[in-house]
Design a protein around this motif. Structure first.
Motif, mmCIF file in Angstrom:
data_model
loop_
_atom_site.group_PDB
_atom_site.id
_atom_site.type_symbol
_atom_site.label_atom_id
_atom_site.label_comp_id
_atom_site.label_asym_id
_atom_site.label_seq_id
_atom_site.Cartn_x
_atom_site.Cartn_y
_atom_site.Cartn_z
ATOM 1 N N MET A 70 0.865 -1.067 -0.075
ATOM 2 C CA MET A 70 -0.003 0.070 0.053
ATOM 3 C C MET A 70 0.879 1.163 0.028
ATOM 4 N N ARG A 109 -2.324 -2.113 -6.943
ATOM 5 C CA ARG A 109 -3.330 -1.842 -5.779
ATOM 6 C C ARG A 109 -4.858 -2.246 -6.316
ATOM 7 N N GLU A 110 -5.146 -2.846 -7.333
ATOM 8 C CA GLU A 110 -6.325 -3.199 -7.706
ATOM 9 C C GLU A 110 -7.126 -3.873 -6.658
ATOM 10 N N LEU A 161 -8.955 -1.851 -4.045
ATOM 11 C CA LEU A 161 -10.296 -0.894 -4.581
ATOM 12 C C LEU A 161 -11.335 -1.254 -3.560
ATOM 13 N N CYS A 180 -3.483 5.998 -6.890
ATOM 14 C CA CYS A 180 -4.207 6.353 -5.924
ATOM 15 C C CYS A 180 -3.921 7.789 -5.413
ATOM 16 N N GLU A 181 -2.698 8.210 -5.457
ATOM 17 C CA GLU A 181 -2.021 9.356 -4.683
ATOM 18 C C GLU A 181 -2.773 10.453 -5.461
ATOM 19 N N HIS A 231 -5.715 10.791 -2.986
ATOM 20 C CA HIS A 231 -5.384 10.565 -1.939
ATOM 21 C C HIS A 231 -4.201 11.108 -1.617
#
Lengths: 391, 492
Positions: free
Chosen positions: B26, B32-33, B36, B51-52, B55
């Motif tokens: 992480m 990282r699917e 989700l 993601c970033e 996030h």
């Protein structure tokens, strides 16, 4: 010579002096029965078809026995052995236990060791000479394994332990299965003197009835709660998602499941309840806290936490199974809960299952799978929490 | 050690190892699917593993900080759009302490109040994640109750505010009352229906003195052997504008360099940067729309584990292995969530996907390119529609420039910035809600009332506007009625 009560109290502790994990209500019945047996063997009480009555009110010299004898003598109404078992097990068992332990400490057989945790006080009674309790246990085992004719007091003690169903808690379960024919034989043998045989038999019968009644009462409750927990968990698995309101003014449930701060609280509630459920089992396993409320209450608490978990799960998800890792966590959680419910059914409806031809080995399968299903849960739970805090 | 104890130790170790591995996954790198928690909304799904991008808060930041980061990320990409839309409910309006009474029912200071990601179940039209009658939160009672001073609104339910074609939360440029009144009497079709900016754009011609011919092509012999490509280029806008082969195939080589230098810097596949260097506005707007969103500058780059402290403690090569694989730069047709043609599934969306590499035929890009991928009813109904007929007439020279309506006319409309007209490649700029299209597109040819009605008629839109709208939005009627009652329209 030790009294029945003293021998029983010695046998109720393990070698380190910690209480064996025996249900508290059974211990209470056993103590009540032991005191009555002591009085019967001392020719102080007797029974007939309708009542247990005092033969001789002369004190025995043992404060515990004399207090109970005084109480029986003071009673004017007609009471049978069953009623006295019930009364003494509820009202006198803790003080009988405490007094007997104190007496054993006073006589130098046991010592007292206290250890403190922040909120709980533990007291252990290890053998001071390291012999008496060990020898007593060995003596009972010898009686059960030898073919010799035993002393009537030994027969009475074994009958008491068997009536209370606590022999498997004192000796390894497999050994008890081997002892079964011998125990049955001893109970059939007319070894106890005619003067007290009737009273002892009546006391035994009363103990058996009391123990079974209490066990049945709890078993029924546990069975109902286990079924409720299992069904609720299964319903969570198959029930459609709780629908989302399409009106802004009716967003209460939607907030519950889709608002981060609400989910945070329900999530922590779920975590706390899960932890409490596991803790209840660990407390069951830990002998040191066996006296904290009795085993039935901890089992009840375990099942109660399971049901509370299902409710908290509903508050957290609204029957939504999630995706990816969340789905794995939900699946694992529900598997633990459903199997827990099933395990509860197998444990508390053993008699019925036996009638249906389900063997003991088959009945423990749900318990084992329930535990195996628990294995990935901590990892999934912690990963879920980390993911929530990271994203 | 007893068997049970060994099992317990193994269990604890395995649990710790799993937690450690996923935590590294992480925080450091890896696909990282699986993490989700729900499908992302349309468009955002294109970069859901970066993601970033959204996030942005630090690891284990407080909830408040995490939400602040999320909202900042929304603004990073959408703030300019909202400014252009003259946002009716701007954030600054709600930050005023006098508006604090509205923070509890619906906090207008945060995008995430109404738009939460990964919640497909509650994601409604326009990526709204609250019930569509949310207007009630502020306009249901008190001073803001719209029903008190507007008899026309009496008895209306709040779920109709946005669904009827009357209002939008953000973009009301074509829907505010004064504008409605001003354009109340327009006929359904203008006397000279021409998109003025399109007409101007098409009338711009490259300078003849810079134009190149087939014989001017300067490229390695192997490239020149491709006669078709050479012919296409010679007839293209690039040749007409004086852009030789090296302009795209050797963009690093200085203009006018000898062939040897061109050969040294030659690349058979022209890089996207070559297009961007000249077509800056088009490239910028391309990255704003769904076709080129993956090239948006605010999208997070893949995580590089070798740039972390782990590089110092882990054996060589491990951090490279831990790092994220490069994120895809181009959107592909098969990833689209709207109906697309199966035979186009392999296509990826770079400039050449719509603009043929050498022909650079903008007419092809305006219609045929769209139809080669999109398979929704609206697209399929285009051929034979009145708009299509006008487009064909313009191409045939039977109608004046700007009178034809191609796919690009409405969805990649012409924009004027600082005296320059260019094609906005932000194909979503006029959609969601489609009333955003009224001012930059529809009103060039149609009256406001017709445009509002036509866009509100979903069947008419699906059939590519063959015929008259069967829906009538009463907003103009009500605005006029309200105006004539003597009470000023202050809705905007």
């Amino acid at each position: 010579m030790l009294t029945f009560t003293e021998e029983l109290v010695l046998l109720l502790n393990d070698e380190d002096g910690a209480p064996l994990p025996i249900r508290q209500d059974i211990v209470a019945c056993a103590l009540a029965g032991a005191v009555l047996m002591d009085l019967a063997f001392a020719y102080r009480i007797d029974t007939d078809l309708e009542a247990l009555f005092v033969n001789d009110p002369t004190p025995t010299g043992k404060p515990t026995l004399d207090r109970i004898l005084e109480r029986i003598a003071a009673r004017t109404e007609v009471c049978d052995a069953k009623m006295w078992i019930g009364t003494l097990s509820v009202e006198e068992a803790p003080s009988i236990h405490e007094q007997t332990l104190a007496s054993l400490v006073e006589s130098g057989i046991l010592t007292v060791q206290e250890s403190r945790l922040p909120w709980i006080r533990f007291r252990r009674y290890p053998s001071s000479d390291g012999k008496t309790a060990k020898e007593l246990r060995q003596h009972v085992a010898d009686v059960l394994t030898s073919d010799e004719i035993p002393d009537p007091r030994d027969v009475a003690l074994i009958s008491l332990l068997d009536a209370c169903e606590i022999l498997p808690d004192i000796f390894p379960r497999q050994e008890i299965e081997d002892f079964r024919p011998r125990i049955a034989l001893l109970r059939k043998m007319d070894l106890i003197g005619r003067e007290v045989a009737g009273a002892i038999a009546e006391i035994e019968r009363s103990i058996i009835q009391a123990v079974r009644a209490r066990a049945a009462q709890f078993k029924k409750l546990l069975l109902i709660l286990s079924i409720a927990a299992g069904v609720a968990a299964f319903a969570t698995l198959v029930a459609p998602r709780f629908p989302v309101a399409d009106r802004f003014s009716a967003l209460y449930f939607e907030r519950l499941w889709f608002d981060g701060s609400w989910q945070l609280w329900s999530g922590f509630a779920l975590l706390g309840l899960s932890g409490a459920g596991v803790l209840a089992v660990l407390l069951l396993k830990l002998r040191a806290i066996a006296r904290l409320g009795g085993f039935n209450w901890w089992r009840l608490a375990h099942v109660g936490f399971g049901i509370a978990c299902v409710l908290a799960l509903f508050a957290h998800t609204g029957f939504r199974l999630g995706t990816s890792l969340n789905a794995a966590l939900m699946g694992c959680f529900l598997a633990v809960l459903v199997l827990g419910g099933l395990a509860g059914v197998c444990t508390n409806a053993a008699g019925q299952l036996r009638k249906w031809g389900i063997k003991p080995k088959q009945r423990v399968i749900p318990i084992r799978v329930h535990i195996v299903a628990l294995v990935p849960l901590p990892a999934l739970l912690i990963i879920h929490i980390i993911a929530v805090y990271l994203y | 050690m007893a068997r049970k104890s060994i099992l317990h130790v193994c269990w604890v170790l395995a649990t710790l190892a799993a937690i450690g591995a996923v935590t590294v996954w992480m925080t450091v790198g890896g696909d990282r699917e699986v993490l989700l928690i729900g499908a992302t909304t349309d468009a955002h799904h294109q970069f859901e593993l970066a993601c970033e991008s959204c996030h942005t808060a630090a690891v284990f930041a407080s909830r408040k900080a995490a939400l602040k980061g999320l909202n900042k990320a929304c603004r990073n990409c959408h703030e300019d759009d909202l400014k252009d839309a003259e946002d009716s409910h701007p954030r600054k309006k709600f930050r005023n302490p006098r508006m604090s009474v509205y923070w509890e029912p619906l906090d207008g200071r945060s995008c995430t109040t109404c738009h939460v990601e990964h919640r497909p179940e509650i994601t409604r039209k326009g990526a709204v994640t609250v019930a569509m009658d949310f207007c009630e939160a502020c306009h249901g009672e008190g001073d803001q109750d719209v029903r008190t001073d507007r008899p026309t609104h009496a008895g209306l339910t709040f779920d109709t505010c946005a669904s009827s074609g009357c209002h939008n939360y953000h973009d009301n440029r074509a829907l505010y009352a004064d504008f409605l009144v001003k354009h109340a009497d327009q006929p359904w079709l203008a006397a000279a229906p021409v998109h003025a900016l399109a007409a101007l754009h098409r009338s711009q011609k490259p300078l003849e003195e810079t134009a190149l011919g087939r014989e001017d092509a300067l490229a390695p012999a192997a490239a020149l052997a491709d006669e078709t490509a050479l012919d296409h280029w010679a007839g293209s806008g690039h040749a007409a504008a004086g852009v030789n082969c090296a302009g795209c195939h050797a963009p690093e080589v200085a203009s006018g360099a000898p062939l040897a230098e061109i050969e040294a810097g030659w690349t058979d596949v022209a890089p996207l940067t070559a297009c961007r260097d000249c077509h800056k506005q088009e490239a910028k707007t391309f990255a704003l729309g769904r076709h080129g969103m993956r090239q948006h500058p605010e999208i997070a780059r893949p995580r590089d584990a070798s740039a972390t402290v782990l590089d110092a403690v882990l054996p060589e090569g491990v951090t490279e292995w831990l790092s994220d694989a490069p994120y895809p730069v181009l959107m592909t047709v098969k990833e689209a969530r709207i109906p697309m043609r199966a035979d186009a599934a392999h296509e990826s969306l770079d400039c050449g996907a719509c603009h043929q590499p050498h022909a650079v035929d903008v007419e092809h890009a305006a219609v045929e390119a769209c139809m080669s991928c999109h398979a929704d009813p609206h697209t399929q109904a285009y051929v034979g529609s009145p708009h299509h007929e006008l487009w064909q007439a313009e191409l045939a020279g039977d109608a004046e420039p700007g009178s034809g309506v191609s796919c690009a006319t409405c969805h990649m409309f012409k924009v004027e910035r600082r005296g320059t007209i260019f094609t906005s490649h932000h194909q979503n700029d006029g959609l969601r809600p489609n009333e955003k299209m009224i001012r930059p597109v529809c009103l060039h040819c149609h009256g406001l009332g017709f445009a509002i009605d036509a866009l509100a008629d979903e069947d008419l839109a699906a059939g590519n506007f063959r015929g008259q709208p069967a829906v009538h939005v009463e907003s103009i009627d009500w605005a006029v009625q309200h105006e004539t009652s003597g009470v000023p329209n202050d809705e905007r």
